[in-house]
Design an enzyme around this catalytic site. Structure first.
Site, mmCIF file in Angstrom:
data_model
loop_
_atom_site.group_PDB
_atom_site.id
_atom_site.type_symbol
_atom_site.label_atom_id
_atom_site.label_comp_id
_atom_site.label_asym_id
_atom_site.label_seq_id
_atom_site.Cartn_x
_atom_site.Cartn_y
_atom_site.Cartn_z
ATOM 1 N N GLU A 153 75.326 -55.794 -86.130
ATOM 2 C CA GLU A 153 76.122 -57.323 -85.249
ATOM 3 C C GLU A 153 76.303 -58.402 -86.048
ATOM 4 O O GLU A 153 75.629 -59.685 -85.918
ATOM 5 C CB GLU A 153 75.353 -58.114 -84.445
ATOM 6 C CG GLU A 153 76.381 -56.850 -83.083
ATOM 7 C CD GLU A 153 75.996 -56.938 -81.631
ATOM 8 O OE1 GLU A 153 75.203 -57.763 -80.875
ATOM 9 O OE2 GLU A 153 76.033 -56.781 -80.756
ATOM 10 N N GLU A 307 77.472 -49.694 -78.849
ATOM 11 C CA GLU A 307 76.692 -50.388 -77.672
ATOM 12 C C GLU A 307 77.440 -50.574 -75.887
ATOM 13 O O GLU A 307 78.306 -50.411 -76.233
ATOM 14 C CB GLU A 307 75.835 -51.360 -78.209
ATOM 15 C CG GLU A 307 75.182 -51.166 -79.222
ATOM 16 C CD GLU A 307 73.933 -52.300 -79.247
ATOM 17 O OE1 GLU A 307 74.528 -53.680 -78.835
ATOM 18 O OE2 GLU A 307 73.937 -52.764 -81.118
HETATM 19 C C1 GAL Z 1 74.080 -56.626 -78.317
HETATM 20 C C2 GAL Z 1 73.321 -56.112 -80.013
HETATM 21 C C3 GAL Z 1 71.578 -56.096 -79.560
HETATM 22 C C4 GAL Z 1 71.456 -56.254 -78.309
HETATM 23 C C5 GAL Z 1 72.394 -56.143 -76.912
HETATM 24 C C6 GAL Z 1 72.607 -56.466 -75.675
HETATM 25 O O1 GAL Z 1 74.791 -57.373 -79.119
HETATM 26 O O2 GAL Z 1 73.689 -55.797 -80.719
HETATM 27 O O3 GAL Z 1 70.300 -55.733 -80.180
HETATM 28 O O4 GAL Z 1 71.320 -57.514 -78.149
HETATM 29 O O5 GAL Z 1 73.570 -57.004 -77.435
HETATM 30 O O6 GAL Z 1 73.881 -56.420 -74.444
#
Ligand code: GAL
Ligand code: ZN
Length: 668
Positions: A153, A307
């Protein structure tokens, strides 16, 4: 087409952090057993593992990672292997403070957190390059490794002396001379005129903060910095073995960089989607559907959902858990829009750290006995059943929404109207939603990638504030050749350099639109004007323009205030096509009525030729229709024929009964 040639399947899995569990070997064994049970076939490994991979400068420890990858591979689980540049080890910050980011107050940060390096620092680049090369040399040939996950990110920017130098280099390259920079930034204003390059600094709340053109350039510069860093990492990996694609995980409504530019630097677009479910599910789904289509559009290819949460997050202000069934439904949303994966943050909840209470497939109980685990396993099975769709992301769009990051920046930095709340993204989402709820596929293009002969029947350009890359000419050609264009208030106001166009606006398009925008007005909260369309009255709020029709016919006029009787919605025939102009922000039901009528006239097909109850969405991927119920209630849909639901294998004839949060994937 496949994004991961070494493993051409839907990916199911997520962020896996065995580096936090090295003192618990039994947990690592159990992980693999549970992953198989959950139908996990791929994990993103080592995203923040730099301190474990290089405990001392130049001393690498790959032993633990060898063990993890071999264990995964023995169980048939693939690896999306990360470069660890998202968070640096303490020794690196201690020995080389220049790797630490300098913020907008020109303060050098201390060690800690993540995503906060200086992208210019030669030492940081050298260390990242070295560990990336070592990772590639050790693992690129490992059959388990199918993708490189570069950093994590990317966000933000640095204002250290090195970055200030690069900023000035960027401006020199862009403008050629200080004189030209002064002209484009209109530095006659407030005596801002620069007489020496060394006077030019980054924008800052304690320095030069108020120049919108400078801010837009700063965002362009930040994009270039980030892109350059990604390319450096990619080159390190690909100089060892170019056969494994690279990705960076992107974010929702993220404005720091122009994602169209970043997408060019990677092989695969991926992103992290975290809707706040359980409030207004239809709105949440529409916003994330829009980003799925934006991500698909960045490279005009499928994308990966990198994710999502299997249950809840820990960083919304209220962290609500997914209700039963929501996990399957929310996992089908990206697939309907062309994703080739459903991945999570995170596989297992850590015992400490800020994300110890963030949702995970495996909780602190460490078992498969939870509802979350069962629902994840259900998604694993669903992906298996959807395998026939893998190669067919087919999202043939006849509607295109123009979406320019520089316009977004320019509207956000412009000191005008509803200052700081010009609602560009909300407006785009409202327009998108009118199509999405109606089952119509939409592509996004920015002005650079838009082509007049791109095969679209309808092009919608909400708030095209800045005109760049000759978009006036492209839109003119599109309409002249028979296309239908819809433009709105706040369009064609400034050029690529940020300077207001002189003469009539929307610049270069007044003859195409048959109107000229004369006054821009802002309404207070609670105020509204109205227009009537198709026999119904709709509210106009927040912002509106007084326009003059110069050849266009008025389809609807303002009904109140001093603009009463003047045009608000116009249509103008131009060449073989037509151009509409909507001069105010209209409530969403208007957009639905207007675009449904227009799509009907233009014969634009819908995913399903059926009347869908409110909250039920149909979206098409290849030959399959994803029927999704976000209404919160049980629904019955009258279907035009007999279908098979790929998720259950059952025949659905005549009507489909959808439970609350129900989903079907129908093929005929
Ligand atoms: C994302 C990030 C992850 C984790 C996740 C939690 O933005 O890439 O490492 O922090 O959020 O929701
Ligand atoms: Zn820096």
């Amino acid at each position: 087409m496949t994004l991961t040639p070494r493993f051409p399947r839907f990916l199911h899995g997520g962020d896996y952090n065995p580096d936090q569990w090295l003192k618990y070997p039994e947990v690592l064994e159990e992980d693999v057993r549970l992953m198989r049970e959950a139908g996990v076939n791929c994990v993103s490994l080592g995203i923040f593992a730099w301190a474990q991979l290089e405990p001392e400068e130049g001393v690498y420890d790959f032993g633990w990672m060898d063990g993890v990858i071999n264990r995964l591979w023995a169980a048939g689980i693939r690896v999306d292997l990360a470069t660890p540049s998202g968070a640096r080890p303490a020794w690196l910050a201690q020995k080389y403070p220049e790797v630490l980011r300098v913020d907008e107050y020109f303060r050098r940060h201390h060690f800690g957190g993540r995503h906060n390096h200086c992208p210019s620092s030669p030492v940081f680049r050298e260390k990242v390059r070295a560990i990336d090369t070592a990772l590639a040399e050790r693992y690129a040939k490992h059959p388990a490794v199918i993708l490189w996950h570069i950093s994590n990110e990317f966000s933000g920017d640095c204002r250290c002396p090195l970055c200030q130098e690069r900023w000035r280099d960027f401006l020199r390259a862009r403008y050629g001379s200080l004189e030209a920079l002064n002209d484009h930034w209109w530095t006659g204003f407030w005596s801002m005129r620069y007489t020496d390059w060394a006077q030019v600094e980054s924008p800052s709340p304690i320095g030069q903060d108020a120049n919108p053109a400078m801010w837009v350039d700063w965002r362009r510069f930040s994009t270039q910095q980030c892109r350059d860093f990604i390319l450096m990492e990619k080159e390190a990996l690909h100089s060892v073995d170019p056969s494994i694609p690279v990705t960076v995980n992107m974010m929702q409504r993220f404005e720091d960089y122009d994602y169209f530019d970043l997408a060019e630097a990677v092989d695969v677009v991926s992103w992290d989607s975290y809707p706040a479910w359980g409030q207004d599910d239809l709105r949440a789904a529409s916003e994330h559907a829009m980003t799925h289509d934006l991500m698909r559009s960045l490279k005009d290819r499928p994308f990966l959902l990198m994710e999502s949460t299997p249950s809840l997050v820990n960083w919304h202000s209220v962290n609500k858990i997914k209700r039963p069934g929501m996990h399957l439904l929310s996992s089908m949303l990206p697939l309907a829009h062309g994703a080739q994966s459903v991945m999570y943050f995170q596989w297992r909840k850590g015992r400490g750290g800020s994300e110890m209470f963030h949702g995970a497939v495996v909780g602190h109980d460490g078992t498969d006995r939870t509802r979350t685990f069962r629902e994840v396993a259900e998604v694993g099975r669903a992906l298996g059943r959807l395998a026939p769709l893998y190669e067919n992301p087919g999202r043939e769009a006849r509607v295109c929404i123009l979406f320019d990051y520089p316009t977004w920046w320019a509207l956000d930095y412009a000191q005008m109207g509803r200052r700081g709340a010009m609602h560009f993204c909300d407006t785009v989402n409202a327009f998108y939603r009118a199509f999405w709820e109606h089952g119509i596929t939409v592509d996004f293009r920015d002005s650079r990638h838009f082509r007049a002969d791109g095969g679209y029947s309808l092009v919608v350009a909400p708030m095209l504030f800045m005109l760049r890359d000759g978009i006036e000419e492209k839109l003119r050609a599109f309409v002249a050749q028979g296309g239908t264009l819809v433009m709105t208030l706040c369009s064609g106001v400034i050029g690529e350099d940020g300077l207001a166009w002189t003469g009539d606006i929307p610049h270069g398009l007044t003859d195409v639109l048959g109107i000229c925008a004369e006054e821009f007005d802002t309404l207070y909260d609670g105020e509204a004007n109205h227009l009537t369309f198709g026999g119904r009255r709709y509210a106009l709020t927040e912002m509106c323009e007084r326009i003059r029709a110069e050849g266009a016919e008025t389809l609807a006029a303002y009904e109140e205030d001093y603009v009463a009787g003047t045009p608000c919605l116009t249509r103008h025939a131009f060449g073989a096509g037509q151009a509409f102009y909507l001069a105010a922000l209209a409530e969403e039901p208007f957009l639905h009525a207007f675009f449904r009528a227009l799509a009907g006239e233009l014969g634009i097909p819908r995913a399903l030729d059926a009347d869908l109850p409110h909250g039920v969405i149909a979206q098409k991927r290849g030959d399959a229709v994803f029927l999704q119920n976000y209404s919160g209630e049980a629904q019955t849909v009258a279907l035009p024929g007999t279908f098979t639901d790929l998720l259950t294998g059952e025949t659905v004839a005549g009507t489909a009964g959808l439970a609350p949060r129900g989903v079907m994937v129908l093929v005929s």
